[in-house]
Design an enzyme around this catalytic site. Structure first.
Site, PDB file in Angstrom:
ATOM      1  N   HIS A 299      -2.666   2.931  -4.598  1.00 41.98           N
ATOM      2  CA  HIS A 299      -2.149   2.464  -3.313  1.00 41.98           C
ATOM      3  C   HIS A 299      -0.719   1.948  -3.477  1.00 41.98           C
ATOM      4  O   HIS A 299      -0.341   0.931  -2.886  1.00 41.98           O
ATOM      5  CB  HIS A 299      -3.052   1.368  -2.725  1.00 41.98           C
ATOM      6  CG  HIS A 299      -4.378   1.871  -2.248  1.00 41.98           C
ATOM      7  ND1 HIS A 299      -4.554   2.542  -1.051  1.00 41.98           N
ATOM      8  CD2 HIS A 299      -5.607   1.809  -2.822  1.00 41.98           C
ATOM      9  CE1 HIS A 299      -5.832   2.865  -0.908  1.00 41.98           C
ATOM     10  NE2 HIS A 299      -6.487   2.443  -1.968  1.00 41.98           N
TER      11      HIS A 299
ATOM     12  N   GLU B 117      -9.830   2.543  -5.653  1.00 42.00           N
ATOM     13  CA  GLU B 117      -9.592   3.922  -5.221  1.00 42.00           C
ATOM     14  C   GLU B 117      -8.491   4.641  -6.001  1.00 42.00           C
ATOM     15  O   GLU B 117      -7.719   5.414  -5.428  1.00 42.00           O
ATOM     16  CB  GLU B 117      -9.285   3.953  -3.717  1.00 42.00           C
ATOM     17  CG  GLU B 117     -10.443   3.458  -2.865  1.00 42.00           C
ATOM     18  CD  GLU B 117     -10.186   3.559  -1.380  1.00 42.00           C
ATOM     19  OE1 GLU B 117     -11.155   3.742  -0.634  1.00 42.00           O
ATOM     20  OE2 GLU B 117      -9.021   3.438  -0.955  1.00 42.00           O
TER      21      GLU B 117
ATOM     22  N   ASP C  78       0.857  -1.181   0.000  1.00 42.56           N
ATOM     23  CA  ASP C  78       0.000   0.000   0.000  1.00 42.56           C
ATOM     24  C   ASP C  78       0.891   1.227   0.000  1.00 42.56           C
ATOM     25  O   ASP C  78       2.118   1.117  -0.009  1.00 42.56           O
ATOM     26  CB  ASP C  78      -0.959   0.010   1.195  1.00 42.56           C
ATOM     27  CG  ASP C  78      -2.311   0.614   0.810  1.00 42.56           C
ATOM     28  OD1 ASP C  78      -2.341   1.809   0.462  1.00 42.56           O
ATOM     29  OD2 ASP C  78      -3.318  -0.110   0.829  1.00 42.56           O
TER      30      ASP C  78
END
Length: 774
Positions: free
Chosen positions: A281, A346, A206
């Site tokens: 990420h 995302e 991440d």
């Protein structure tokens, strides 16, 4: 041997019984053990099997010898003797593994009579699960592990036929945001095995850390696995790091450690699924290799929250895909899992929109927008993985722009993504934030350890079903199962991690293993009480919020309040006091809702066997002069946060740190004027207004509050104002803004709330919960 030594302690603690009834509903003369997850069928017989020094274990291959050693080692320390192993069974007093090729892969039969114990299965997993059930059948005294030896172990006579409801029974651990050493991973595997969970999803990559050694790209761990240590600050209040800043927090797993984890998991019938995030990420990777981004600029590994996530892999550069394919080749060498998780969530694609390489890629591939470019990205990685006989898993965002043909979807934004993917013929794993994000609160946010918002109770987890009624039979067949996710932004320690996992993970194990028709909340919580004592013996820091009392209240027309008390457990004994004293068994026993009509400090607890269970509920109800007033708002509150309506700010009931609790009114990017008509002249000397800040959710304290009073409508005199200087706060905080003044005679009160207005890129919410007038 490490498997045997670690699991021995687990075994000693799975030994407690609770009385229950037989399947027929008649009371049994034999105490039925509290087995979790509940087996598919159980048929208890008379008598028991005694394990003693003469008992032998019959084995026929190396796998059975491994299981025999496991059982034998567990018994040896507590009993002082070890059981012999034989290849042929004697007439009686033996434990034997038998093949049963007609059983499903993870199914087993467990047969216990006075002469023998037989475990039937066609797989190592089935045999292991039978032992996990057997450990809960043993009537052991845990204290014997510290000295006294038991020479005879009784197992009740029983026939169990058992099998899982779902093939994917998973847990995701985020080791990127906070790194956990391999020893904690081993412990987690032990605990998953005892609950018959079979999939450990490791979130290895991440923005805040790259946690796996990749030999071709050493900077991923030399640079990407370390960040500036800001652990003394809340996750969302950490400063931006710069390239070259001293980075001392982090860590990673070497490839040898990964091999150890995978092997240890295999010994516990658990598959480890790696997640290598893309295209977003990945700031930890870009910090190591800036050329992987669209802009190519140096960045630092962030220490805390990042939003929006704009530093992502460039989808236009060919070297991005070469890098990812090389990384995945090493990952696939380490993880034999059929599935490889690539994230896909995302991604803010603003860099793609202005990147010449990305625009060229879109032109060449005939892609209309950046959503289709992400689909191209995922399809390309899916083709690569499928060429190596692996299956790509992605979060439900991979549906956007078109789903890769062989992909499996993990649905986290509710169940919609899973429904849609299954309708297209794709396999799905249900993992919705509600209720399977275990980083969310499970009890009163005002008392619980810090969590990442949300509210997922034990009961909510237990009542979750991975399939949806509106699904067709074909869609339901594509639901592989479900998993809980424990994101670790707010979870820096093993103890905190355990607290968030247990006992919710216990509930998850039953909903994924036990047949739907056998599930029963009341029966489960009775068995869970014994399980909690077992968790005590394992030294697991679990939550007791299942016992915590909650209060709901309604304001009546005569300005009194009706209070209702409850907790998650059926038939709990709740005792309460109304004078601020600590309740005990001599206090008032709660039977029905009750009224209060004056200032009251309510305390309530659950008491079992003379012992207070869980935390004490404490609520302060303050009856003030604004109760019953007429109130108006300009502008009106947002339709998403309406509390109980207009009376929310004068109903005496206070909001908690959970802004979804129904006691908050919200306004987005608006100043608010509130006018109260007390309907008669009253003397007052102070006014206070309750508010909240939760900057991670976009909620801010007001910048200024002005207070006005008047004896006539629309004729106001300013009493004063409170100016609040902005502070960068990561945690949720509640505050009453109170203005004291000399007593005045008034009928009308006006409060003007000025919003926080220093944000450029996004809006600011103002949340209010009570105006107190005295």
């Amino acid at each position: 041997m490490r498997l045997i030594k670690v699991l021995y302690f687990s075994f000693l603690s799975f030994i407690l019984f609770s009385a229950c009834t037989t399947n027929s509903g008649e009371e049994s003369t034999t105490e039925v053990p509290s087995i979790i997850p509940l087996p598919a069928t159980m048929d208890f017989k008379d008598g028991s099997f005694d394990i003693n020094e003469e008992t032998v274990i019959v084995v026929s291959n190396d796998a059975e010898k491994k299981l025999a050693n496991l059982l034998n080692e567990r018994l040896t320390t507590a009993s002082g003797f070890s059981l012999k192993t034989l290849s042929n069974a004697p007439e009686d007093n033996f434990i034997r593994f038998k093949d049963h090729n007609e059983l499903e892969e993870e199914a087993y039969n467990l047969k216990v009579n006075k002469k023998s114990i037989e475990i039937e299965s066609n797989s190592f997993a089935g045999r292991l699960y039978a032992l996990e059930t057997l450990r809960q059948l043993l009537d052991l005294d845990v204290q014997n592990s510290s000295g006294n030896k038991v020479q005879n172990w009784k197992v009740p006579a029983i026939y169990i036929s058992d099998y899982p409801r779902y093939e994917w029974r998973g847990l995701m651990l985020d080791v990127s945001r906070h790194f956990f050493e391999k020893e904690y991973i081993f412990k987690t595997i032990d605990r998953m095995a005892m609950l018959k969970l079979n999939t450990l999803h490791l979130h290895l990559v991440d923005d805040q850390g790259w946690r796996i050694e990749i030999k071709e790209y050493p900077k991923l761990t030399e640079i990407g696995s370390w960040r500036v240590d800001q652990e003394n600050k809340h996750w969302n209040a950490r400063a931006n790091n710069q390239p070259g800043d001293e980075a001392t927090y982090g860590g990673f797993y070497t490839q040898e450690e990964i091999k150890e984890i995978v092997a240890y998991a295999e010994e516990n019938a658990i598959t480890v699924v790696p997640e290598i995030e893309m295209p977003a990420h990945v700031m930890s990777a870009i910090a190591a290799y800036p050329e992987l981004s669209c802009h190519g600029q140096e960045i630092a590994v962030p220490s805390g929250g990042v939003w929006p996530i704009t530093d992502i892999y460039c989808a236009g550069k060919e070297n991005t895909f070469q890098f990812l394919e090389n990384v995945l080749l090493e990952v696939m060498d380490l993880f034999p899992s059929k599935y490889i998780h690539v994230g896909g969530d995302e991604a803010t694609k603003t860099e793609w929109e202005k990147c010449s390489d990305c625009r060229k890629r879109m032109e060449e591939e005939g892609l209309e927008n950046v959503e289709e470019l992400q689909s191209y990205f995922i399809r390309r990685m899916e083709n690569f993985l499928s060429s190596h006989d692996r299956v790509l898993i992605g979060w439900d965002e991979i549906l956007e722009g078109g789903l890769a043909p062989g992909a499996t979807v993990m649905s986290w934004r509710g169940i919609k993504g899973g429904w849609e993917a299954s309708s297209q013929g794709h396999d799905v794993i249900m993992s919705p934030g509600t209720p399977l994000y275990f980083n969310h609160y499970q009890g009163d946010p005002d008392k619980e350890p810090i969590a990442q918002g949300g509210y997922n109770t034990l009961e909510m987890v237990y009542h979750f079903d991975p399939v949806v009624d509106s699904m067709t039979t074909a869609q339901k067949n594509h639901v592989l199962g479900a998993q809980a996710n424990l994101w670790s932004e707010y979870i820096p320690t093993e103890s905190h991690s355990e607290y968030m996992l247990f006992p919710r993970l216990v509930a998850l194990s039953e909903i994924l293993w036990t047949p739907e028709e056998k599930k029963d909340w009341s029966g489960f919580v009775n068995r869970l009480k014994d399980m909690n004592r077992r968790l005590d013996n394992l030294g697991i820091n679990y939550s007791t919020t299942m016992y915590d009392v909650t209060a709901s209240a309604t304001t009546d027309s005569d300005n009194s309040i009706t209070i209702s008390l409850e907790n998650e457990l059926p038939d709990s004994k709740i005792f309460y006091s109304l004078d601020g004293s600590n309740p005990d068994e001599n206090s008032q026993f709660y039977k029905n809702p009750f009224l209060i009509d004056k200032n009251t400090i309510l305390k309530a607890v659950v008491i079992e066997d003379g012992k207070v269970m869980g935390d004490t509920l404490i609520k302060n109800f303050r009856f003030h002069k604004g109760l019953g007033a007429k109130i108006s708002y300009e502008p009106g509150y947002d339709k998403r946060y309406t509390g109980i309506g207009n009376k929310t700010l004068i109903n005496i009931l206070r909001g908690s740190k959970n802004f979804h609790d129904g006691q908050w009114l919200g306004w987005l990017n608006k100043d608010v004027e509130i006018i109260l008509n007390l309907e008669e002249i009253k003397e007052i000397s102070n006014i206070s207004l309750g508010s909240m800040t939760d900057q991670g959710s976009g909620i801010y304290f007001p910048s200024k509050i002005e207070f006005f009073v008047g004896s006539r409508e629309n004729e106001f005199q300013k009493l004063g104002e409170i100016v609040h200087e902005f502070q960068n706060r990561g945690s949720v905080e509640l505050k009453d803004f109170k203005l004291d003044f000399n007593p005045v005679q008034v009928q009308y009160i006006k409060v003007v709330v000025h919003r926080f207005n220093q944000l450029k890129d996004s809006g600011a919410w103002t949340f209010l919960d009570e105006i107190i007038i005295d």
